[in-house]
Design a protein around this motif. Structure first.
Motif, PDB file in Angstrom:
ATOM      1  N   ASP A 117       0.754  -1.312   0.141  1.00  0.00           N
ATOM      2  CA  ASP A 117      -0.158  -0.118   0.051  1.00  0.00           C
ATOM      3  C   ASP A 117       0.778   1.303   0.055  1.00  0.00           C
ATOM      4  O   ASP A 117       0.324   2.489  -0.078  1.00  0.00           O
ATOM      5  N   ARG A 118       2.209   1.081   0.061  1.00  0.00           N
ATOM      6  CA  ARG A 118       2.900   2.323  -0.292  1.00  0.00           C
ATOM      7  C   ARG A 118       3.294   2.966  -1.423  1.00  0.00           C
ATOM      8  O   ARG A 118       3.769   3.825  -1.994  1.00  0.00           O
ATOM      9  N   VAL A 119       2.982   1.634  -2.401  1.00  0.00           N
ATOM     10  CA  VAL A 119       3.131   1.922  -3.798  1.00  0.00           C
ATOM     11  C   VAL A 119       1.971   2.410  -4.463  1.00  0.00           C
ATOM     12  O   VAL A 119       0.919   1.635  -4.355  1.00  0.00           O
ATOM     13  N   ARG A 120       1.996   3.422  -5.372  1.00  0.00           N
ATOM     14  CA  ARG A 120       0.867   3.853  -6.015  1.00  0.00           C
ATOM     15  C   ARG A 120       1.109   3.591  -7.572  1.00  0.00           C
ATOM     16  O   ARG A 120      -0.003   3.662  -8.321  1.00  0.00           O
ATOM     17  N   VAL A 121       2.246   3.687  -8.066  1.00  0.00           N
ATOM     18  CA  VAL A 121       2.329   3.416  -9.533  1.00  0.00           C
ATOM     19  C   VAL A 121       3.578   2.334  -9.885  1.00  0.00           C
ATOM     20  O   VAL A 121       4.447   2.294  -8.790  1.00  0.00           O
ATOM     21  N   GLY A 132     -13.004  -5.295  -3.036  1.00  0.00           N
ATOM     22  CA  GLY A 132     -12.658  -5.397  -4.585  1.00  0.00           C
ATOM     23  C   GLY A 132     -11.346  -5.749  -4.979  1.00  0.00           C
ATOM     24  O   GLY A 132     -10.478  -5.650  -4.103  1.00  0.00           O
ATOM     25  N   ALA A 133     -11.079  -5.445  -6.244  1.00  0.00           N
ATOM     26  CA  ALA A 133      -9.652  -5.697  -6.744  1.00  0.00           C
ATOM     27  C   ALA A 133      -8.725  -4.391  -6.351  1.00  0.00           C
ATOM     28  O   ALA A 133      -9.338  -3.427  -6.371  1.00  0.00           O
ATOM     29  N   VAL A 134      -7.668  -4.658  -6.346  1.00  0.00           N
ATOM     30  CA  VAL A 134      -6.614  -3.714  -5.987  1.00  0.00           C
ATOM     31  C   VAL A 134      -6.007  -3.249  -7.318  1.00  0.00           C
ATOM     32  O   VAL A 134      -5.403  -4.142  -8.046  1.00  0.00           O
ATOM     33  N   SER A 135      -6.266  -2.322  -7.803  1.00  0.00           N
ATOM     34  CA  SER A 135      -5.758  -1.915  -9.212  1.00  0.00           C
ATOM     35  C   SER A 135      -4.847  -0.586  -8.978  1.00  0.00           C
ATOM     36  O   SER A 135      -5.091   0.211  -8.099  1.00  0.00           O
ATOM     37  N   LYS A 136      -3.825  -0.563  -9.738  1.00  0.00           N
ATOM     38  CA  LYS A 136      -2.755   0.570  -9.816  1.00  0.00           C
ATOM     39  C   LYS A 136      -2.318   0.898 -11.302  1.00  0.00           C
ATOM     40  O   LYS A 136      -2.359   0.252 -12.098  1.00  0.00           O
ATOM     41  N   PRO A 137      -2.121   2.218 -11.576  1.00  0.00           N
ATOM     42  CA  PRO A 137      -1.489   2.519 -12.772  1.00  0.00           C
ATOM     43  C   PRO A 137      -0.037   1.985 -13.151  1.00  0.00           C
ATOM     44  O   PRO A 137       0.533   1.705 -12.246  1.00  0.00           O
ATOM     45  N   TRP A 138       0.189   1.655 -14.330  1.00  0.00           N
ATOM     46  CA  TRP A 138       1.427   1.381 -14.922  1.00  0.00           C
ATOM     47  C   TRP A 138       2.047   1.923 -15.915  1.00  0.00           C
ATOM     48  O   TRP A 138       1.262   2.209 -16.762  1.00  0.00           O
ATOM     49  N   ALA A 194      -6.453   5.222  -9.785  1.00  0.00           N
ATOM     50  CA  ALA A 194      -6.625   3.811  -9.865  1.00  0.00           C
ATOM     51  C   ALA A 194      -8.017   3.667 -10.087  1.00  0.00           C
ATOM     52  O   ALA A 194      -8.372   2.725 -10.826  1.00  0.00           O
ATOM     53  N   ALA A 195      -8.989   4.179  -9.467  1.00  0.00           N
ATOM     54  CA  ALA A 195     -10.234   3.999  -9.489  1.00  0.00           C
ATOM     55  C   ALA A 195     -10.815   4.207 -11.023  1.00  0.00           C
ATOM     56  O   ALA A 195     -11.799   3.399 -11.625  1.00  0.00           O
ATOM     57  N   ASN A 196     -10.577   5.357 -11.734  1.00  0.00           N
ATOM     58  CA  ASN A 196     -10.672   5.759 -13.056  1.00  0.00           C
ATOM     59  C   ASN A 196     -10.002   4.385 -13.985  1.00  0.00           C
ATOM     60  O   ASN A 196     -10.816   4.290 -14.898  1.00  0.00           O
ATOM     61  N   ARG A 197      -8.929   4.175 -13.818  1.00  0.00           N
ATOM     62  CA  ARG A 197      -8.327   3.157 -14.770  1.00  0.00           C
ATOM     63  C   ARG A 197      -9.043   1.924 -14.627  1.00  0.00           C
ATOM     64  O   ARG A 197      -9.311   1.074 -15.657  1.00  0.00           O
ATOM     65  N   ALA A 198      -9.590   1.505 -13.554  1.00  0.00           N
ATOM     66  CA  ALA A 198     -10.319   0.121 -13.330  1.00  0.00           C
ATOM     67  C   ALA A 198     -11.667   0.249 -14.304  1.00  0.00           C
ATOM     68  O   ALA A 198     -12.258  -0.699 -14.755  1.00  0.00           O
ATOM     69  N   MET A 199     -12.371   1.610 -13.958  1.00  0.00           N
ATOM     70  CA  MET A 199     -13.462   1.838 -15.014  1.00  0.00           C
ATOM     71  C   MET A 199     -13.429   1.615 -16.146  1.00  0.00           C
ATOM     72  O   MET A 199     -14.149   1.290 -17.237  1.00  0.00           O
ATOM     73  N   LEU A 200     -12.264   2.252 -16.654  1.00  0.00           N
ATOM     74  CA  LEU A 200     -12.004   2.212 -18.185  1.00  0.00           C
ATOM     75  C   LEU A 200     -11.600   0.767 -18.428  1.00  0.00           C
ATOM     76  O   LEU A 200     -12.311   0.283 -19.612  1.00  0.00           O
ATOM     77  N   THR A 201     -11.161  -0.203 -17.831  1.00  0.00           N
ATOM     78  CA  THR A 201     -10.990  -1.520 -18.238  1.00  0.00           C
ATOM     79  C   THR A 201     -12.140  -2.246 -18.189  1.00  0.00           C
ATOM     80  O   THR A 201     -12.529  -2.825 -19.133  1.00  0.00           O
ATOM     81  N   LEU A 202     -13.027  -2.042 -17.153  1.00  0.00           N
ATOM     82  CA  LEU A 202     -14.458  -2.419 -17.275  1.00  0.00           C
ATOM     83  C   LEU A 202     -15.158  -2.096 -18.553  1.00  0.00           C
ATOM     84  O   LEU A 202     -16.054  -2.997 -19.117  1.00  0.00           O
ATOM     85  N   ALA A 203     -15.127  -0.820 -19.240  1.00  0.00           N
ATOM     86  CA  ALA A 203     -15.801  -0.549 -20.426  1.00  0.00           C
ATOM     87  C   ALA A 203     -14.938  -0.953 -21.452  1.00  0.00           C
ATOM     88  O   ALA A 203     -15.717  -1.587 -22.288  1.00  0.00           O
ATOM     89  N   GLU A 204     -13.735  -1.011 -21.557  1.00  0.00           N
ATOM     90  CA  GLU A 204     -13.064  -1.441 -22.674  1.00  0.00           C
ATOM     91  C   GLU A 204     -13.030  -3.046 -22.773  1.00  0.00           C
ATOM     92  O   GLU A 204     -13.069  -3.717 -23.878  1.00  0.00           O
ATOM     93  N   GLU A 205     -12.906  -3.801 -21.913  1.00  0.00           N
ATOM     94  CA  GLU A 205     -12.717  -5.239 -21.794  1.00  0.00           C
ATOM     95  C   GLU A 205     -13.655  -5.683 -20.730  1.00  0.00           C
ATOM     96  O   GLU A 205     -13.317  -6.260 -19.555  1.00  0.00           O
ATOM     97  N   PRO A 206     -14.982  -5.842 -21.103  1.00  0.00           N
ATOM     98  CA  PRO A 206     -15.861  -6.527 -19.949  1.00  0.00           C
ATOM     99  C   PRO A 206     -15.479  -8.062 -19.776  1.00  0.00           C
ATOM    100  O   PRO A 206     -14.884  -8.726 -20.554  1.00  0.00           O
ATOM    101  N   LEU A 207     -15.590  -8.324 -18.471  1.00  0.00           N
ATOM    102  CA  LEU A 207     -15.186  -9.973 -18.232  1.00  0.00           C
ATOM    103  C   LEU A 207     -15.641 -10.990 -19.036  1.00  0.00           C
ATOM    104  O   LEU A 207     -15.123 -11.853 -19.504  1.00  0.00           O
TER     105      LEU A 207
END
Length: 476
Positions: A239-243, A305-311, A415-428
């Protein structure tokens, strides 16, 4: 030479004998009859499948090893495999969900891919290769294998086609891999984690993941895939890492010695030698570390839920094959001037992972077809590079550009917004449907004649180059 030996070896002038008449060769097993159609009862159909595949294996064992077979014997082996695979497919078409429930105690257990396949070989004999068959395959070069990967591909393809079993399996593979928790403790203690082929270092709010497969231009092999999943788990769990930042380390190849290279893609030498795992590598990388980077890391019984971080990806020299596939799930791509990207899978004869699913979103259909089907390289000076690379800078400016990208992406809402982008672009369900077909197609492709021939040619060229270099050093 006896008549029986002459039939095995071919005609006296060395040509393989082709039995044109109806009678089989004296030492060839009879063909395997079609399996009885499944009746819909799991226990009864399991027993029928086990008997049918056991007879197929008995007849297959009467043939010589693959490299010693005549053309006729090779066709007979193919027919035996096809008959067994047809029975497996018919069984799975009716029982995929029931099989998965039996192996996971009604989806209360979370076995990973290799554990699931191992359990299936015991609970449903003949459905997938057993431990002895897999051990035998591991000792063979790719061209000499029986193709047991194909049976594993059929198995996982059937499970992934099921919305119930497939979704549960994808979620299972988003959980931390075994051993990641212990590595996280080590990383938190020293801000550094050294794995056999990957280095992870924390610098402020960023974790830098460096590929260190120096001997092969940072190409992907079983070891690197395993290490990368551990590294991604650690980055996402801390949790110390953001990117997260990905970059290739310096390599030892003569042409690039001492220079950084992002990735040369799949290690073709390892593919030729039979050392590339279908379950652990070709399927595991897509469901494992790459999907975790894209969708986030799940934690058992966590309400959050899932822990998502930008890369961020930093591309030195080139990102070929799997390296380019990796860039398609990153949030910022920085490349040095003169670098290039490519997906040469069509030339190699295989499927470029999930590149076919993801590339079109970045480039549009026409450019994606040029890259995947025709092997078009995208150089940093190419206008199409803007679709895949966010920033092109001189090599000396890569470090500063990466640090700026970390600052840009470290905000709490990213992180929250990239997770929503993934949900929109690549549904499960889209991911699951693609993976189901990919599992089957890729398993067939790695055993296809054109792939085997290309792998042999690549190995021969590489060996000749190594020998020439050794001779040159000796001469000096």
């Amino acid at each position: 030479m006896s008549e029986q030996t002459r039939d095995r070896a071919g005609t006296p002038d060395g040509r393989t004998k082709d039995p044109g008449g109806p009678a089989p060769l004296p030492d060839a097993p009879a063909p395997l009859p079609d399996a009885p159609a499944p009746v819909g009862d799991l226990a009864a159909d399991t027993e029928t499948l086990a008997r049918h595949t056991a007879e197929g294996e008995r007849l297959l064992a009467l043939l010589p090893p693959r490299p010693e077979r005549t053309d006729f014997e090779s066709r007979r082996a193919t027919a035996l495999h096809d008959a067994c695979r047809a029975a497996r497919q018919a069984f799975l078409a009716l029982h995929a969900d029931a099989v998965y429930d039996a192996l996971t105690a009604g989806r209360t257990l979370r076995p990973r891919l290799d554990e699931l396949a191992a359990a299936a070989s015991l609970r449903f004999p003949g459905l997938v290769p057993d431990a002895a068959q897999l051990a035998e395959e591991r000792d063979r070069v790719q061209a000499h294998k029986e193709g047991r990967d194909i049976d594993q591909g059929l198995f996982f393809g059937a499970l992934l086609r099921s919305p119930v079993a497939g979704t549960h399996l994808i979620e299972t593979m988003l959980l931390p891999a075994p051993g990641s928790a212990a590595h996280l403790t080590e990383f938190r203690r020293s801000d550094r984690l050294e794995l056999p082929s990957v280095l992870v270092e924390r610098r402020g709010e960023a974790a830098h993941v460096t590929f260190r497969n120096a001997h092969c231009l940072n190409a992907e092999d079983n070891r690197l895939i395993t290490d990368l999943e551990t590294a991604v788990d650690v980055v996402l769990l801390d949790d110390r890492v953001r990117v997260g930042v990905l970059r290739g380390g310096p390599v030892t190849h003569a042409r690039h010695a001492g220079k950084r290279v992002f990735s040369a893609g799949i290690n073709l030498k390892e593919l030729r030698s039979g050392a590339i795992s279908f379950v652990g590598f070709l399927l595991g990388r897509e469901l494992g570390y790459i999907n975790k980077m894209n969708r986030g890391l799940l934690r058992e019984n966590s309400p959050f839920g899932a822990v998502s971080k930008p890369w961020v990806g930093v591309v030195d020299a080139f990102a070929i094959g799997g390296g380019m596939q990796l860039l398609l799930v990153l949030d910022r791509v920085i490349a040095e001037e003169g670098a290039f990207l490519s997906l040469p899978a069509a030339d190699e004869g295989i499927v470029p992972g999930l590149g076919n699913l993801r590339l079109t979103r970045h480039t549009g259909a026409r450019t994606a077809r040029q890259i995947i089907l025709s092997g078009r390289r995208i150089h940093t000076a190419d206008p199409a590079a803007d679709l895949l690379i966010d920033e092109v800078v001189p090599a000396a400016a890569l470090d500063e550009a990466a640090e700026q990208a970390v600052r840009d992406l470290a905000g709490p809402a990213v992180a929250a917004n990239r997770a929503m982008l993934t949900l929109a672009e690549e549904p499960l369900d889209l991911l699951r449907a693609y993976l189901a077909e990919f599992a089957v197609v890729q398993a067939h492709r790695i055993h296809s004649p054109d792939v085997l021939a290309k792998a042999e040619r690549h190995w021969a060229r590489s060996r000749a180059g190594t020998e020439a270099a050794t001779t040159g050093r000796a001469a000096t």
